[in-house]
Design an enzyme around this catalytic site. Sequence first.
Site, mmCIF file in Angstrom:
data_model
loop_
_atom_site.group_PDB
_atom_site.id
_atom_site.type_symbol
_atom_site.label_atom_id
_atom_site.label_comp_id
_atom_site.label_asym_id
_atom_site.label_seq_id
_atom_site.Cartn_x
_atom_site.Cartn_y
_atom_site.Cartn_z
ATOM 1 N N LYS A 1 0.813 -1.213 0.000
ATOM 2 C CA LYS A 1 0.000 0.000 0.000
ATOM 3 C C LYS A 1 0.849 1.267 0.000
ATOM 4 O O LYS A 1 0.362 2.346 -0.324
ATOM 5 C CB LYS A 1 -0.953 0.010 1.199
ATOM 6 C CG LYS A 1 -0.308 0.134 2.561
ATOM 7 C CD LYS A 1 -1.361 0.040 3.665
ATOM 8 C CE LYS A 1 -0.747 0.150 5.053
ATOM 9 N NZ LYS A 1 -0.185 1.473 5.320
ATOM 10 N N ARG B 1 1.605 4.061 18.439
ATOM 11 C CA ARG B 1 0.221 4.514 18.316
ATOM 12 C C ARG B 1 -0.696 3.801 19.316
ATOM 13 O O ARG B 1 -1.601 4.412 19.887
ATOM 14 C CB ARG B 1 -0.272 4.306 16.877
ATOM 15 C CG ARG B 1 0.235 5.396 15.938
ATOM 16 C CD ARG B 1 -0.294 5.224 14.543
ATOM 17 N NE ARG B 1 0.568 4.359 13.744
ATOM 18 C CZ ARG B 1 0.324 4.010 12.486
ATOM 19 N NH1 ARG B 1 -0.780 4.432 11.893
ATOM 20 N NH2 ARG B 1 1.150 3.231 11.817
#
Length: 579
Positions: free
Chosen positions: A86, A162
């Site tokens: 991606k 994160r």
Amino acid sequence: MTGRLRIATRGSHLALAQAHYIQKRISELPNAPQTELTIVRTTGDANQSLSLSETSGGNERKGLFTKEIEDALLENKADIAVHSFKDLPTEMVPGLKLAAIPQRLEPREVLIFPKLKKVRMQFPHLKPGSSIGTSSTRRLAQIKFRFPDMTSTLLRGNVPTRIGALLRPDGPDATLLSGAGVERLNALGFFDGREGLNLADFEVIPVPPEFLVPAPAQGALAIQCRTDDVATTQILAQIHEAEIEELVSIERSVLAGLEGGCHLPLGAHAERMLEGDTSFYRSYVFLGSESTENRAGQSYQIRRAASTPQRLSHFLLEEIQRDIPIILTGQNDRNQELIAAAGGNGLISLPLIETRLLDVDPGQLAGLQSQGSVAAFFSPTGVRAAALIQNFTAQNSILAAVGNKTAASIRRMFGRDAITGTGTAEDLAHLLLQETSGPIYALQAQHGRNEFVETIKAANREIHSVHLYETLPLPIDSKSFEIVPSESYVVFASSSAFHAFLDLVRRFLTETSRSAPAIIEQNSNEAQSDAVAYLNQSQLRLVSIGGTTSRAMLDAKCIPYAEGETPDLDLILKDLRKQ
């Protein structure tokens, strides 16, 4: 290639895990070369504080995590490069090629938040006003589209960073991540207490693509090498997975056609489907209102299908980029009603069917006077037909509707609510078996599909089939097919309309000698197959109102390009027109 195969990779934990996987795959090959890793620091690694939407545009932005790695290949400092697919630009750098797609893990998004923040059972389980952290333009657009009662906040860093931010007092309540990245790092033990993170303390919820559409090629690995490196190309061909390539080619073709990078709020996910013995490809696409390629001016999501990756890719891009005429094949009065509501914009009436009410002996419905009996309806036409039967009241019976449109007709005609299914007869049958216990009367069309009755019979429940009306093909000239533009949607509100259209195409091909003479002279079944072959090779997009009609189309080996989530023509037209 030198004596050792040099593998270029980023230095993050996730990138190294991917590179080690490729090392292992290569080591298992016959006469495998020795390998070594070459760590490359990319622009994206060096600018952790920036949102992807703040960096440069197009393929330049898409190369945020790949440019320096590709430079290492071009400068002969490495032989192959391992990427998260991606992150790879759709335009290949001159001198390099995509040599293998060796793996795809979990392609879906995962929603992650501390378990203590789960306050409701339905997705997304968080309280209104909760914040979801991300730096992805696509995720930001989908949060606004799917979670209007949530807020978004900037969150960058590697996967553990994160997730760890969710535990800070000033951190977001949740984050969206690639399921593949979480899966790969979890397998390496990154969330078993290391750095204070234990995944058992978090809800990790895979989000189906019909709700949140992943990035094109999410979860897949891609390997580049130099175009003139024949030996390395031959090695990598042995770990290439062609089935994965088919799916990601659909996803990335949309991205390439829109000339998009990470700035484009685009999601695309493809999967291979098998219904009975019919195989086809299905794709979900999301396009945010922020995109300059979005002609609708508002975010939208679509689900489409076709027989081949190439056909599906072409149709998806055409649908996004331009208006396509819509052919309505139902009864003329309903067609004209829809055309008037749309101001005639791009809608064409091709009425193929009509309905005729049948004479029904009221005695067939006498059992509906008993307490707990069930009257099941499958169309507004059936409701209207029942209302015309003398002394039909069904005051003591339970009313049931296959979907919302039929339920609305029941309320108008009888002033009562109905048990309402999701749009297919089979689903309604299962619902009634769960929620009722009395005899069931199927008030339906003659020669309709039998899934409802067969499902009830299989459960040994008392069932009565009463035919209230029949649907008949209109006697129209085969040349009527000429009004259908070569590229258009053809919308079917019933399996009867589809079969009438199939017959129209068959007659048109036969009478205009557009089929091979050998086919024309054979029996009608083979001529019908010729019509199916014509449709499957044409630029027509066949659209189904719902599951029952779709099954009829699939039985005939025609793939519905689009299917209504609920059997409602108004909603289907809004979907096709991006309203």
